[in-house]
Enzyme design. Sequence first.
Site, PDB file in Angstrom:
ATOM      1  CD  GLU A 184      43.235  48.591  42.874  1.00 60.12           C
ATOM      2  OE1 GLU A 184      43.252  47.754  43.787  1.00 60.12           O
ATOM      3  OE2 GLU A 184      44.146  49.448  42.738  1.00 60.12           O
ATOM      4  CG  ASP A 243      46.378  44.233  41.760  1.00 58.56           C
ATOM      5  OD1 ASP A 243      47.284  44.911  41.248  1.00 58.56           O
ATOM      6  OD2 ASP A 243      45.527  44.716  42.530  1.00 58.56           O
TER       7      ASP A 243
HETATM    8 ZN   LIG Z   1      47.875  49.681  44.242  1.00 62.83          ZN
END
Ligand SMILES: [Zn+2]
Length: 382
Positions: free
Chosen positions: A196, A246
């Site tokens: 990511e 997240d």
């Molecule tokens: Zn990050």
Amino acid sequence: MASRLPPLRGVLLWLHFFLLIGLGTAYKPLSDGFLRAIPSPGDEFNIDNSTGILAPLLIPRVPGTAGQVVAQRHLVDYFQRELPKWTITWQNSTQKTPTSKNTELPFANLIIRREPPWVKPGQTNFLTLVAHYDSKLKPDGFIGATDSAAPCAMIMWAAKVVDGYAQQMYDEMSELGEGGDVDMDMGIQILFLDGEEAFETWTDTDSLYGSRSLSNFWVNSPNPPAQKFYKYKTPLSQISLFMLLDLLGSSEPSVPSYYTTTHWAYRAFSNVESRMRSLNLLESSPPSPFLPDVNKTMALGGISDDHLPFIWRGVETLHVIPQPFPRVWHTSADDGPHLDMKVVRDWARIVAGFMLEWLDMMEVWSGEEPEAGSTLAIHDGR
Ligand SMILES: [Zn+2]
């Protein structure tokens, strides 16, 4: 001239109605007793417990390094050991990055699924829980406890909470011959995504290596022709909700509702939190809830993250990321000791509660309900 169109409000109500129908089954809130029965991860999230869920992930996990492999092994071992009925598959790619010179780095997404036993390929609709397990190359030694070791651990815990009820649901439905109706064929899918983070600076090509590769692979993976009468043409359309966690694990998070089309799911998620708080089931006591945006007034635009390659292909997303970001974001202080463990454990239970409700688990709940006004000992096992 008078319009013959029905009033806007009526149209919106009908739209809302059809959306609910379209998204499937009856949405029955969990009872108080069920909410109380959702266990805390307790010592599993202890940052010093090397046999627990969280601690083994609190290492640098950069693609192409040994730490990446250690993290992968931990994720796989956990499901093989604790949740053997979940299927594990890999989606691999190799890609160059701005810092890899001309070397292709390996990116490996993990796809972990629990499906009803009667389904054929392409038949299940998946509540999909997502977090990235890689960590950022810089600063040296960066751990990324909130980014996203803790979210991975939350999902691992929630999967375990849900598993027994899923088994019961599938058993009962099999016995009654209820399976096979598209809306009732609900499963759970977990995506632990790789790559990511940007290696140098966040750009369209230096970021989201894993999610770009997976969404691209899936859009080109039509389900078998025999199943074409089902509505799911590819694995992408099997995702009923892409729930991306997240930057969770710091104190006093405030997560807005980013998307109108999934605001109803946000409200359900928020409702689980507020009910758990009012039942005194949560450990943290923040000045405002983690999910305060029930009237959708907070979020200004989306945030670049792993959902983008999916959202561009029409996947419905619930993005669970706080605004502002944690203070430790992308610094060496984003490590185990800086996590607020009460918050981390609370998130895990709220996520589990939302999953149970989404999967309509009141259908199989037969546990005890406290009498009105009674107080149960609820602080066991922490
Ligand atoms: Zn990050």
